[in-house]
Design a protein around this motif. Structure first.
Motif, PDB file in Angstrom:
ATOM      1  N   SER A 292       0.882  -1.239  -0.025  1.00 51.00           N
ATOM      2  CA  SER A 292       0.119   0.177  -0.067  1.00 51.00           C
ATOM      3  C   SER A 292       0.897   1.147   0.049  1.00 51.00           C
ATOM      4  CB  SER A 292      -0.927   0.000   1.082  1.00 51.00           C
ATOM      5  OG  SER A 292      -0.002  -0.055   2.264  1.00 51.00           O
ATOM      6  N   ALA A 293       0.324   2.429  -0.516  1.00 52.56           N
ATOM      7  CA  ALA A 293       0.989   3.699  -0.690  1.00 52.56           C
ATOM      8  C   ALA A 293      -0.056   4.710  -0.078  1.00 52.56           C
ATOM      9  CB  ALA A 293       1.442   4.013  -1.837  1.00 52.56           C
ATOM     10  N   ILE A 294      -0.076   5.029   1.059  1.00 47.12           N
ATOM     11  CA  ILE A 294      -1.311   5.691   1.499  1.00 47.12           C
ATOM     12  C   ILE A 294      -0.604   7.091   2.123  1.00 47.12           C
ATOM     13  CG2 ILE A 294      -3.254   5.719   3.325  1.00 47.12           C
ATOM     14  CD1 ILE A 294      -2.880   2.778   3.436  1.00 47.12           C
ATOM     15  N   ARG A 295      -1.383   8.384   1.692  1.00 42.68           N
ATOM     16  CA  ARG A 295      -1.107   9.491   1.974  1.00 42.68           C
ATOM     17  C   ARG A 295      -2.735  10.152   2.534  1.00 42.68           C
ATOM     18  NH1 ARG A 295       3.101   8.869  -1.593  1.00 42.68           N
ATOM     19  NH2 ARG A 295       4.955   9.570  -0.598  1.00 42.68           N
ATOM     20  N   LEU A 301      -8.421  16.029   3.043  1.00 40.78           N
ATOM     21  CA  LEU A 301      -8.924  14.772   2.001  1.00 40.78           C
ATOM     22  C   LEU A 301      -8.531  15.371   0.552  1.00 40.78           C
ATOM     23  CD1 LEU A 301     -12.288  13.767   3.854  1.00 40.78           C
ATOM     24  CD2 LEU A 301     -10.041  12.939   3.847  1.00 40.78           C
ATOM     25  N   ALA A 302      -8.658  16.330   0.335  1.00 45.42           N
ATOM     26  CA  ALA A 302      -8.511  16.902  -1.135  1.00 45.42           C
ATOM     27  C   ALA A 302      -7.224  16.375  -1.762  1.00 45.42           C
ATOM     28  CB  ALA A 302      -8.562  18.403  -1.261  1.00 45.42           C
ATOM     29  N   ARG A 303      -6.094  16.442  -0.843  1.00 46.92           N
ATOM     30  CA  ARG A 303      -4.793  16.057  -1.260  1.00 46.92           C
ATOM     31  C   ARG A 303      -4.315  14.560  -0.774  1.00 46.92           C
ATOM     32  NH1 ARG A 303      -0.160  18.670   0.015  1.00 46.92           N
ATOM     33  NH2 ARG A 303      -0.908  19.342   2.053  1.00 46.92           N
ATOM     34  N   SER A 304      -5.497  13.754  -0.139  1.00 45.92           N
ATOM     35  CA  SER A 304      -5.063  12.380   0.278  1.00 45.92           C
ATOM     36  C   SER A 304      -5.425  11.450  -0.836  1.00 45.92           C
ATOM     37  CB  SER A 304      -6.192  12.013   1.323  1.00 45.92           C
ATOM     38  OG  SER A 304      -6.185  12.995   2.610  1.00 45.92           O
ATOM     39  N   SER A 305      -4.444  10.111  -0.780  1.00 51.50           N
ATOM     40  CA  SER A 305      -4.550   9.404  -1.867  1.00 51.50           C
ATOM     41  C   SER A 305      -4.402   7.878  -1.322  1.00 51.50           C
ATOM     42  CB  SER A 305      -3.531   9.530  -2.995  1.00 51.50           C
ATOM     43  OG  SER A 305      -2.215   9.472  -2.370  1.00 51.50           O
ATOM     44  N   ILE A 306      -4.779   7.011  -2.094  1.00 50.95           N
ATOM     45  CA  ILE A 306      -4.767   5.517  -1.546  1.00 50.95           C
ATOM     46  C   ILE A 306      -4.317   4.861  -2.916  1.00 50.95           C
ATOM     47  CG2 ILE A 306      -5.752   3.510  -0.579  1.00 50.95           C
ATOM     48  CD1 ILE A 306      -7.808   5.441   0.924  1.00 50.95           C
TER      49      ILE A 306
END
Length: 426
Positions: A292-295, A301-306
């Motif tokens: 996983s690569a989780i930020r 939330l607008a710049r979060s990613s999974i």
């Protein structure tokens, strides 16, 4: 002086094969019905017993040429000829029957790997599909021929023993050097018991279903029925840390924007599992390896990613032959498509600790929209996550040929996951 006897090796092989044949014939009658986990298991056992009979029969045939045999019983020429014919046909059944079964498995549309009793790999024969129908016809005929030969063999032995007064049974019954009546009853009971076990080893599906409590109607409505396939949901061990995959050109600008956002590292012991329904029965499985690569930040939330990458070859449903089938071309086709990838950059807060990630799932060469619901509990720099998703396997081509239909294996497959993660201290 006692009757001349067969060697102990010949006697042992004779009765092992007799018991396995009785078991196999009874089990063969249970190889009908809807595709189901029970039917799958019956076929795996049937294949294993068939190969065992083949190997033992080859050994028995070799013993005939190595160890001296007792002289043939006296009698009319026609009885000696009939006995020789029955014995010869028995060897044909014990060898041709398993070989044609081997051909059936090797030429089937779906190549299900064979593991003898779930342990020893057994290869497919390098033959074309054209062998399938002739092998099927011969294989079925061998079963009926085995029954007829069994009746003739037993009738002949009893005729010699009690009508003609010849000690025929003492030659082959273990430890029966004197009177054979008691040992004969024991032998008949053992063969009959093997037949009964073969018939009962997997209960009739309708009887088993009637014995189970009825499932709520909502559960069947939520998960439509589909073609054959076994899956379980269980705890899997992810590969810890973030993936080192390089971004594409299109992803590079976004990756640069995400640099200030802390990344989360998934701890060992997480779970990535799935559940499918096979003729209404839940089959669970898991994936042992995933990255996983989780930020992520609830405040950003607008710049979060999974991004989650799953090694499909690590599938584990608790059945090695079923797992090999899932890795094959009809299902995951891991030779051509070894990974499944879920990517999401649209993460929304629903309420409380509930979130939804909207993105895409790439599986078996197809990419489709996917939504994942999850709960999140953050305590300092540690987080606990659990979530679910439902995917339509047919949208990704998981299940080809006879497995593409949804009358046995449901189209809907439920995915469930849970894990803990940490982020660097500020």
């Amino acid at each position: 002086m006692g009757a001349p006897r067969y060697s102990y090796t010949a006697v042992t092989l004779h009765w092992l094969i007799a018991l396995l044949l009785a078991f196999q014939i009874a089990l063969g009658w249970a190889l009908e019905g809807d595709n189901s986990p029970e039917l799958f298991a019956r076929y795996q056992l049937h294949k294993s017993v068939g190969i065992a009979i083949l190997l033992l029969s080859v050994a028995r045939l070799a013993v005939r040429f190595v160890f001296p045999r007792p002289p043939v019983s006296d009698g009319p020429a026609w009885t000696r000829s009939l006995a020789a014919l029955v014995h010869g046909l028995f060897y044909a059944v014990m060898i041709v029957g398993p070989v044609t079964g081997w051909l059936l498995v090797s030429t089937a549309k779906m190549k299900v790997p064979t593991l003898i009793f779930g342990i020893i790999p057994w290869p497919h024969l390098p033959v074309g599909r054209g062998w399938h129908e002739p092998a099927e016809a011969i294989h079925g005929a061998m079963a009926w021929l085995a029954i007829a030969l069994f009746v003739l063999h037993v009738a002949g032995a009893l005729r010699h023993q009690w009508l003609l007064g010849k000690p025929e049974l003492q030659r082959m019954l273990p430890w029966a050097r004197g009177r054979a009546a008691g040992h004969t009853l024991i032998a008949v009971a053992l063969v009959g018991g093997a037949f009964a076990v073969g018939a009962a080893v997997y209960p009739d599906r309708e009887q088993a279903a009637s014995a189970e409590p009825a499932r709520p109607a909502a559960s069947t409505a939520a998960t439509p029925a589909t073609a054959p396939s076994p899956f379980p949901a269980e705890t899997n061990t992810p590969e810890t840390g973030e993936t080192s995959e390089e971004p594409t050109a299109a992803e590079a600008p976004k990756k640069a924007q995400l640099q200030p956002l802390a990344g989360w590292t998934v701890a060992p012991g997480g779970r990535l599992g799935f559940t499918a329904r096979w003729n209404g029965e839940g089959i669970e499985g898991r994936f042992e390896r995933w990255q996983s690569a989780i930020r992520f930040s609830p405040d950003d939330l607008a710049r979060s990613s999974i991004r989650v990458t799953v090694d499909l070859s690590s599938v584990d449903t608790g059945d090695g032959q079923r797992d090999d089938s899932l890795r094959g071309a009809d299902f995951f086709d891991t030779g051509s498509h070894p990974k499944a990838v879920f990517t999401a950059r649209d993460i929304r807060h629903l309420d409380g600790d509930r979130y939804e990630a909207r993105g895409t799932l790439g599986l078996r060469g197809a990419t489709n929209p996917a939504r994942v619901g999850f709960t999140l509990h953050i305590d300092g720099n540690r987080a606990r996550v659990a979530g679910t998703a439902r995917i339509d396997r047919t949208a990704f081509g998981v299940g080809q040929g006879e497995w593409a239909a949804t009358d046995a294996i449901a189209a809907a497959v439920d995915v469930a996951f849970s894990f803990s993660a940490t982020r660097p201290a500020p």
